[in-house]
Design a protein around this motif. Structure first.
Motif, short mmCIF file in Angstrom:
data_model
loop_
_atom_site.label_atom_id
_atom_site.label_comp_id
_atom_site.label_asym_id
_atom_site.label_seq_id
_atom_site.Cartn_x
_atom_site.Cartn_y
_atom_site.Cartn_z
N GLU B 142 0.84 -1.20 0.00
CA GLU B 142 0.00 0.00 0.00
C GLU B 142 0.87 1.25 0.00
O GLU B 142 0.60 2.22 -0.71
N LEU B 143 1.90 1.23 0.82
CA LEU B 143 2.82 2.38 0.89
C LEU B 143 3.43 2.66 -0.47
O LEU B 143 3.41 3.80 -0.96
N MET B 144 3.95 1.62 -1.10
CA MET B 144 4.62 1.81 -2.39
C MET B 144 3.63 2.27 -3.46
O MET B 144 3.95 3.12 -4.30
N ARG B 145 2.44 1.70 -3.42
CA ARG B 145 1.43 2.09 -4.41
C ARG B 145 1.05 3.56 -4.21
O ARG B 145 0.96 4.32 -5.17
N ASP B 146 0.85 3.96 -2.97
CA ASP B 146 0.49 5.34 -2.68
C ASP B 146 1.63 6.30 -3.04
O ASP B 146 1.39 7.47 -3.34
N MET B 147 2.86 5.79 -2.99
CA MET B 147 4.00 6.63 -3.38
C MET B 147 4.10 6.78 -4.89
O MET B 147 4.93 7.52 -5.39
N GLY B 148 3.29 6.04 -5.62
CA GLY B 148 3.29 6.13 -7.08
C GLY B 148 4.22 5.15 -7.75
O GLY B 148 4.52 5.28 -8.94
N MET B 149 4.69 4.16 -7.01
CA MET B 149 5.62 3.19 -7.61
C MET B 149 4.85 2.16 -8.44
O MET B 149 3.68 1.87 -8.16
N MET B 150 5.52 1.62 -9.43
CA MET B 150 4.92 0.57 -10.25
C MET B 150 5.12 -0.75 -9.50
O MET B 150 6.23 -1.30 -9.47
N LEU B 254 14.45 3.81 -7.74
CA LEU B 254 15.60 3.40 -6.93
C LEU B 254 15.54 4.07 -5.55
O LEU B 254 15.68 3.40 -4.52
N VAL B 255 15.32 5.37 -5.54
CA VAL B 255 15.24 6.10 -4.26
C VAL B 255 14.01 5.66 -3.48
O VAL B 255 14.07 5.47 -2.25
N ASN B 256 12.89 5.50 -4.18
CA ASN B 256 11.67 5.07 -3.49
C ASN B 256 11.82 3.68 -2.87
O ASN B 256 11.27 3.38 -1.81
N TRP B 257 12.55 2.83 -3.59
CA TRP B 257 12.82 1.48 -3.07
C TRP B 257 13.61 1.56 -1.76
O TRP B 257 13.26 0.92 -0.76
N ILE B 258 14.66 2.38 -1.77
CA ILE B 258 15.47 2.52 -0.55
C ILE B 258 14.64 3.18 0.56
O ILE B 258 14.75 2.80 1.74
N ALA B 259 13.80 4.14 0.19
CA ALA B 259 12.94 4.80 1.20
C ALA B 259 11.98 3.78 1.83
O ALA B 259 11.81 3.75 3.06
N THR B 260 11.39 2.95 0.99
CA THR B 260 10.46 1.93 1.51
C THR B 260 11.20 0.95 2.41
O THR B 260 10.72 0.61 3.50
N ASN B 261 12.37 0.52 1.95
CA ASN B 261 13.14 -0.43 2.77
C ASN B 261 13.56 0.19 4.10
O ASN B 261 13.62 -0.48 5.12
N THR B 262 13.86 1.49 4.05
CA THR B 262 14.25 2.18 5.28
C THR B 262 13.07 2.28 6.24
O THR B 262 13.20 1.98 7.43
#
Lengths: 287, 649
Positions: B142-150, B254-262
């Motif tokens: 949900e977080l990643m989807r709301d952030m606009g990630m594919m 790439l940045v969103n991935w690291i942000a989500t993982n963080t």
């Protein structure tokens, strides 16, 4: 033309250098493990076996009068037909000699069978039945490739390793037992084995396997089939044997495993006191 | 009369002064931490209706039983028919997954024959059996989807087989050609995923692309694109890595991935759990994250063998953004000033520090919104989870599990704020991974295990790069961090005004939560200070108490407000990160621990609610009075069973 010659020469050499002793060919390769549906496993190995003594009818170890030199190229294939059933087939190409009689080379008995689960909710507990099929060789020869008769094998096997995860267990036990029945002179025989597998590393990639096999004739223990000389039955259809072996196996990848095995027949009746070594590789793949 | 007018005037002035503060408190901040905010849209989003789809499977009864009880590694399939979206399908069903295969509730794939659902033949249902709360992976997607990630489509599924409710599963869209097609990617697009059996999809020098990765689209044997990218990542200078990313990547994945993982504390990804997609049209890359079950506080215990290493009751919320194995994409992104600034901006927005993004995601990961999200999900799942055929927990155990996720959601923003945007300057240069990075730039692959045995000259060079001669050090490495941690108590102060809500008292240096106060009464102002003496047996214990049978931590709580006399639920926490780093001392069963308090006269036992997952101890309706210093310890004794109970709602 040159290429054709080289190929022909190579294939002939392989045929001669390969095979499976008649004793091995007549025994089912019991396994306590089931493959998943759609999985395939093929093992091939070259065995060299030699003996100067044999265990006579009184179970005394005496010289056999010739040095047996047998080599074989074995093939074993198992297919995971479904969760409940696996099919398997074993065959060998052999080259056998023991001083007297003509050397024999060619295809020995072929075995086809089916394996199932004793416990539907776990691996490591199986039953199996198999048909031994002679392939047309001359079974009157002193050096011969099989018993020359159809036979049936039925057995069960258990292992303390019941899941894939436990392939990484530091050690586990496996045991199996079964009976061979021949439609003809060879004596029915029971076969029981116990083996212990010990991992040399955390991943279980390198393993040592120690194995003991006990084969007992279910008839009177009198030698069957032609003798070589001085009462030595090269391949008696009625024999007992106690065989011990040690194997080192190394998993090379998810698909490939290589192994080296040495073993000896240390006790028996109507059988050579042979020592043998095997180099084998196993390849597994999914449909 | 004059007196009455004066009183009315005073009330009016007080009301005018107090109203804006009270209004803000009531509508925006449930947690009076003072510096995390959120939008109403983010809060509403956290409490939106949860889509739970019913899938009914019919299959042979014996097969249905065996599917969940068989050898975990067995890949056999069984004939099945099933209904989904009011459509009927025939096909096969099988279990799948990696570590969760060892558990009874297994993930399953429904394979459709002769038809498709939304273009797919494979319907993958994840068991979530490594997650007692059943919400970690759902929230991450949900977080990643709301952030606009594919990212793949996900939703909860109620799986019924032959009329029996098997359990809640998470549908996760199959990543492959159809996934790309439906998102506008042409046939020339490529999709790769690390082979999770070999742990080397990390772009190191020794990462043999063909061995370490699987290719799912186009020509499955042509790995040239990924090989080229690996070389380009290797060659790209850190200083201009932001330009490299802008040139080679489609978006901020790439940045969103690291942000989500963080945010979610996911380290189980940088060499195995992610996809790389190359667009056939733009020729640019995109990261698609994968596998978020071991997140939100789940702790990997490297000192015990599987399955205890993964499936344990340990907990953490205090890992920095370098968590997980070395991957040059991650390292260079964290070392490049512009990408780091972008990451920090994204994190500040999501935890509610700065409103520099969309309304929907402002404060998505703030304590209040996370708390609301977890409670909302728990309400939707709690009734069904106790009726699951496989993987069910008691109602009490489920509360403990989701309460731990909630604690993570509250504590994690404080930790990130304290360590990244406050006095403690976290910097990738000061992490142990920097040695791996320096070695990587010299063409050498080092793992943490190999560092001790590495070439001395290389390590010396790494030391000089990490600590340039003449430059003062900007942060602490982990050893210094632990030394500092042990030398003094954690100290924090929390102040709140005009509210009856919750207050978090935390150490601004380390970011650890020291006390959570859920007030039961309205107050004008609250000002609390807390200290925790960590990793030490309590210095003072009650008569006949054995310090070794106590949690190796003491807490002190007091207020500076002279007139304060207020009732609150007080929650304290302790460390149990893994088997080699915890404060359990001689305590064998955390459920048999209770708090004791000394406030000037004598030690008194307190009825304590224990959450052994999040390592929190709560005493309800505790009266706090000004002028008193409350010293707490938590011990296990013969009487503890009378004073201790699992956390409740």
């Amino acid at each position: 033309m040159k290429i054709k010659n080289v190929l022909t020469h190579t294939i002939t050499s392989l045929m001669i250098a390969s095979g499976l002793s008649v004793v091995t060919a007549g025994s089912a390769q019991a396994s306590a493990y089931m493959l998943s549906e759609g999985q395939n496993m093929y093992t091939t190995g070259i065995t060299y076996s030699t003996a100067t003594d044999w265990f006579n009818q009184n179970r005394n170890r005496v010289p056999q009068g010739c040095t047996s030199k047998d080599s074989s190229w074995g093939h074993s294939y198992t297919y995971g037909y479904s969760y409940y059933y696996n099919f398997f087939a074993n065959a060998s190409l052999a080259n056998q000699s023991c001083g007297v009689g003509a050397k024999t080379a060619g295809l020995g008995d072929v075995q086809v069978g089916i394996r199932g689960r004793l416990d539907l909710e776990r691996n490591g507990r199986t039953w199996e039945v198999a048909l031994n099929i002679p392939t047309g060789y001359d079974n009157q020869k002193i050096n011969r490739l099989g018993y020359g008769k159809f036979g049936l094998w039925a057995g069960v096997a258990w292992s303390t390793q019941n899941t894939g995860w436990e392939e990484k267990m530091p050690s586990y036990w496996e045991a199996g037992t079964g009976i061979s029945y021949w439609f003809g002179p060879p004596a029915s025989q029971s076969k029981t084995y116990v083996k212990w597998s010990w991992s040399l590393d955390d991943n279980g990639d390198n393993r040592i396997v120690l194995k003991g096999v006990l084969k007992l004739s279910l008839r009177d223990g009198k030698p069957e089939f032609p003798v070589a000389f001085a009462g030595f039955p090269r391949y008696s259809g009625d024999y007992d044997a106690g065989i011990i072996s040690a194997k080192y196996s190394r998993r090379l990848s998810q698909q490939w495993t290589a192994a080296i095995t040495i073993g000896e027949t240390v006790w028996g009746r109507n059988i050579s006191a042979s020592r043998y070594g095997t180099l084998s590789v196993t390849y597994r793949w999914d449909d | 009369m004059l007196k009455n007018k004066f009183i009315h005037l005073a009330i009016g002035i007080c009301t005018l002064v107090a109203l804006p503060v009270a209004a803000m408190s009531a509508t925006e901040l449930a947690f009076e931490e003072g510096h995390f905010r959120y939008s109403q849209e983010a809060l509403a989003n956290a409490q939106k209706e949860i889509n739970i789809v019913e899938i009914n499977v019919s299959m042979n009864r014996r097969d249905a039983s065996i599917l969940f009880l068989k050898d975990p590694n067995d890949k056999s399939t069984f004939a099945a028919s099933f209904s989904l979206d009011e459509q009927e399908f025939n096909g096969r069903i099988k279990s799948f997954g990696s570590s969760t295969r060892a558990l009874k509730k297994k993930s399953v794939i429904l394979k459709i024959k002769g038809a498709k659902w939304k273009g797919y033949q494979n319907i993958a249902l994840k068991s979530m059996s490594s997650d007692g709360s059943l919400m970690r992976e759902y929230m991450a997607w949900e977080l990643m989807r709301d952030m606009g990630m594919m990212v793949p489509e996900t939703f909860y599924v109620r799986l019924n087989i032959n009329g029996t409710f098997i359990g809640y599963f998470l549908y996760i869209e199959w990543l492959g050609k159809n996934f790309l097609d439906t998102r506008g990617y042409d046939a020339a697009s490529e999709m790769y995923q690390p082979d999770d059996a070999v742990y080397c999809g990390d772009f190191r020098h020794g990462s043999d692309i063909e061995r370490c990765w699987n290719k799912y689209t186009q020509d499955g044997k042509d790995y040239s694109s990924l090989k080229a990218l690996s070389k380009q990542i290797m060659a790209a200078p850190v200083e201009s890595f932001d330009k490299f990313v802008a040139d080679k990547f489609e978006d901020d994945s790439l940045v969103n991935w690291i942000a989500t993982n963080t945010l979610t504390s996911d380290g189980d990804t940088y060499n195995k759990n992610y996809f790389m997609v190359k667009s056939g049209a733009t020729k640019k890359w995109k990261v698609i994250p994968w596998d978020y079950d071991l997140t939100f506080g789940q702790s990997f215990d490297m000192f015990v063998p599987f399955p205890g290493s993964i499936f344990n009751e340990r907990f953490q919320y205090y890992y920095t953004p370098d968590l997980g194995v070395f991957n040059p994409m991650k390292a260079k992104a964290l070392l490049n000033e512009n990408l780091k600034a972008k990451l920090y901006s994204r994190l500040k927005h999501l935890i509610g520090k700065e409103k520099n993004g969309s309304e929907k995601t402002f404060g998505w990961f703030s304590p209040t919104v996370m708390s609301a999200r977890v409670e909302h999900l728990a309400k939707a799942l709690e009734g069904g989870q106790v009726r699951q055929k496989y993987g069910k927990r008691s109602a009490t155990s489920f509360i403990e599990q989701y309460d731990a996720v909630e604690h993570y959601g509250i504590a994690r923003p404080f930790y990130i704020e304290a360590n990244m945007f406050s006095t403690f300057e976290w910097n990738y240069r000061n992490t142990p991974q920097m040695k791996e990075y320096v070695a990587y730039t010299k063409g050498v692959d080092l793992t943490p295990e190999e560092i001790a045995k590495a070439d001395t000259a290389l390590l010396s060079e790494a030391h000089d790069v990490i600590n340039p001669i003449g430059e003062s050090k900007k942060g602490l490495d982990e050893h210094e961090f632990m030394a500092k941690l042990l030398e003094k108590p954690f100290t924090g102060r929390g102040v709140s005004g005009y509210s009856n809500k919750s207050l978090i008292v935390y150490d601004p240096g380390f970011g650890y939560v020291l006390a959570r106060l859920d007030f039961k009464e309205q107050f004008r102002i609250a000002d609390f200070q807390a200290e925790a003496e960590a990793f030490k047996p309590p210095m003072y214990v009650y008569n006949e108490g054995n310090p070794e049978q106590c949690i190796q931590r003491s807490w002190v709580l007091f207020s500076r407000i002279p007139s304060l006399n207020i009732k609150a639920d007080v929650t304290l926490e302790y460390f149990d990160e893994h088997s080699q780093k915890n404060e359990l001392g001689g305590v064998k069963d955390e459920h048999k621990v209770n708090l004791w308090v000394h406030s000037g006269d004598a030690w008194k036992p307190l009825l304590t609610e224990v959450n052994q997952k999040s390592n929190t101890l709560t005493v309800n309706d505790f009266r706090l009075q000004a002028g008193r210093i409350y010293r707490f310890i938590a011990c296990s004794s013969a009487e503890s069973a009378l004073w201790s109970r699992p956390v409740s709602r």
